[in-house]
Design a protein around this motif. Structure first.
Motif, PDB file in Angstrom:
ATOM      1  N   HIS A   1       2.177   7.455   3.881  1.00 48.15           N
ATOM      2  CA  HIS A   1       1.685   6.120   4.224  1.00 48.15           C
ATOM      3  C   HIS A   1       1.193   5.392   2.984  1.00 48.15           C
ATOM      4  O   HIS A   1       0.455   5.950   2.177  1.00 48.15           O
ATOM      5  N   GLN A   2       1.620   4.145   2.843  1.00 46.32           N
ATOM      6  CA  GLN A   2       1.171   3.265   1.772  1.00 46.32           C
ATOM      7  C   GLN A   2       0.969   1.876   2.370  1.00 46.32           C
ATOM      8  O   GLN A   2       1.463   1.582   3.455  1.00 46.32           O
ATOM      9  N   SER A   3       0.295   1.024   1.639  1.00 51.87           N
ATOM     10  CA  SER A   3       0.126  -0.353   2.085  1.00 51.87           C
ATOM     11  C   SER A   3      -0.054  -1.246   0.866  1.00 51.87           C
ATOM     12  O   SER A   3      -0.926  -0.969   0.041  1.00 51.87           O
ATOM     13  N   PRO A   4       0.776  -2.245   0.751  1.00 48.55           N
ATOM     14  CA  PRO A   4       1.953  -2.559   1.564  1.00 48.55           C
ATOM     15  C   PRO A   4       3.086  -1.590   1.245  1.00 48.55           C
ATOM     16  O   PRO A   4       3.093  -0.937   0.199  1.00 48.55           O
ATOM     17  N   GLN A   5       4.040  -1.528   2.164  1.00 47.70           N
ATOM     18  CA  GLN A   5       5.145  -0.588   2.013  1.00 47.70           C
ATOM     19  C   GLN A   5       6.384  -1.148   2.701  1.00 47.70           C
ATOM     20  O   GLN A   5       6.289  -1.797   3.745  1.00 47.70           O
TER      21      GLN A   5
ATOM     22  N   ASP B   1       1.836  -4.768  11.476  1.00 46.76           N
ATOM     23  CA  ASP B   1       0.424  -4.953  11.125  1.00 46.76           C
ATOM     24  C   ASP B   1      -0.254  -3.582  11.255  1.00 46.76           C
ATOM     25  O   ASP B   1      -0.459  -3.087  12.362  1.00 46.76           O
ATOM     26  N   LEU B   2      -0.569  -2.976  10.119  1.00 43.55           N
ATOM     27  CA  LEU B   2      -1.123  -1.613  10.115  1.00 43.55           C
ATOM     28  C   LEU B   2      -2.477  -1.508  10.814  1.00 43.55           C
ATOM     29  O   LEU B   2      -2.794  -0.475  11.395  1.00 43.55           O
ATOM     30  N   ILE B   3      -3.259  -2.548  10.740  1.00 41.25           N
ATOM     31  CA  ILE B   3      -4.595  -2.495  11.326  1.00 41.25           C
ATOM     32  C   ILE B   3      -4.501  -2.518  12.847  1.00 41.25           C
ATOM     33  O   ILE B   3      -5.170  -1.750  13.536  1.00 41.25           O
ATOM     34  N   SER B   4      -3.653  -3.359  13.373  1.00 45.00           N
ATOM     35  CA  SER B   4      -3.490  -3.451  14.833  1.00 45.00           C
ATOM     36  C   SER B   4      -2.677  -2.306  15.419  1.00 45.00           C
ATOM     37  O   SER B   4      -2.832  -1.972  16.587  1.00 45.00           O
ATOM     38  N   HIS B   5      -1.789  -1.723  14.605  1.00 45.28           N
ATOM     39  CA  HIS B   5      -0.866  -0.712  15.122  1.00 45.28           C
ATOM     40  C   HIS B   5      -0.817   0.520  14.218  1.00 45.28           C
ATOM     41  O   HIS B   5       0.247   0.951  13.782  1.00 45.28           O
TER      42      HIS B   5
ATOM     43  N   PRO C   1      21.532  -2.254   8.493  1.00 45.28           N
ATOM     44  CA  PRO C   1      20.267  -1.781   7.928  1.00 45.28           C
ATOM     45  C   PRO C   1      19.062  -2.485   8.555  1.00 45.28           C
ATOM     46  O   PRO C   1      19.110  -3.670   8.881  1.00 45.28           O
ATOM     47  N   GLN C   2      17.988  -1.715   8.701  1.00 49.04           N
ATOM     48  CA  GLN C   2      16.732  -2.196   9.269  1.00 49.04           C
ATOM     49  C   GLN C   2      15.643  -2.020   8.220  1.00 49.04           C
ATOM     50  O   GLN C   2      15.536  -0.961   7.598  1.00 49.04           O
ATOM     51  N   VAL C   3      14.838  -3.049   8.029  1.00 57.43           N
ATOM     52  CA  VAL C   3      13.754  -3.015   7.056  1.00 57.43           C
ATOM     53  C   VAL C   3      12.431  -3.090   7.812  1.00 57.43           C
ATOM     54  O   VAL C   3      12.270  -3.915   8.706  1.00 57.43           O
ATOM     55  N   ILE C   4      11.512  -2.214   7.457  1.00 54.45           N
ATOM     56  CA  ILE C   4      10.168  -2.238   8.031  1.00 54.45           C
ATOM     57  C   ILE C   4       9.190  -2.544   6.898  1.00 54.45           C
ATOM     58  O   ILE C   4       9.160  -1.845   5.881  1.00 54.45           O
ATOM     59  N   PHE C   5       8.414  -3.607   7.093  1.00 50.43           N
ATOM     60  CA  PHE C   5       7.373  -3.970   6.132  1.00 50.43           C
ATOM     61  C   PHE C   5       6.028  -3.649   6.754  1.00 50.43           C
ATOM     62  O   PHE C   5       5.668  -4.192   7.787  1.00 50.43           O
ATOM     63  N   LYS C   6       5.313  -2.718   6.136  1.00 50.54           N
ATOM     64  CA  LYS C   6       3.982  -2.314   6.611  1.00 50.54           C
ATOM     65  C   LYS C   6       2.940  -3.129   5.847  1.00 50.54           C
ATOM     66  O   LYS C   6       2.874  -3.070   4.625  1.00 50.54           O
ATOM     67  N   TYR C   7       2.160  -3.884   6.596  1.00 52.01           N
ATOM     68  CA  TYR C   7       1.229  -4.871   6.069  1.00 52.01           C
ATOM     69  C   TYR C   7      -0.187  -4.568   6.538  1.00 52.01           C
ATOM     70  O   TYR C   7      -0.399  -4.243   7.698  1.00 52.01           O
TER      71      TYR C   7
END
Length: 114
Positions: A77-81, A58-62, A23-29
């Motif tokens: 899209h949500q933040s954080p997610q 990093d949502l702002i940079s990417h 499993p892979q986890v992605i944390f959108k910050y």
């Protein structure tokens, strides 16, 4: 906790491939969201389970990668997610204060729905 920084589109495809093995986890910050910092700190206090990889976006940079994630996994899209990718699919996602490592681990252990 060890984080793999998600900084380019190629990494996203590798996450999908790697999710066939574990499993892979992605944390959108977001640096513009105080709650992102709170959740990140809460996750940081835990040990990173060996049977999963944790990616930090990093949502702002990417912003482009964040949009691609939303499109690819059909998740608003949500933040954080947090997104949990297993066998190439997003099998679980949560946002804001509902994010918990315990729930991520629980869903990662469950069989992928058909």
């Amino acid at each position: 906790m060890h984080w793999i920084h998600l900084t380019d589109d190629d990494q996203l495809q590798k996450i999908v491939v790697r999710s066939q093995e574990k499993p892979q986890v992605i944390f959108k910050y977001s640096t513009h969201c105080h709650l992102s910092e709170v959740i990140f700190n809460r996750l940081q206090k835990n040990c990173c389970p060996d049977h999963m990889d944790f990616h930090f976006l990093d949502l702002i940079s990417h912003e482009d990668i964040s949009k691609e994630i939303s499109d690819k996994f059909h998740v608003a899209h949500q933040s954080p997610q947090i997104l949990l990718i297993k066998e190439g699919e997003c099998i679980f996602h949560e946002s804001h204060s509902e994010i918990s490592l315990e729930e991520i681990i629980e869903h990662a252990a469950a069989p992928v729905p058909v």
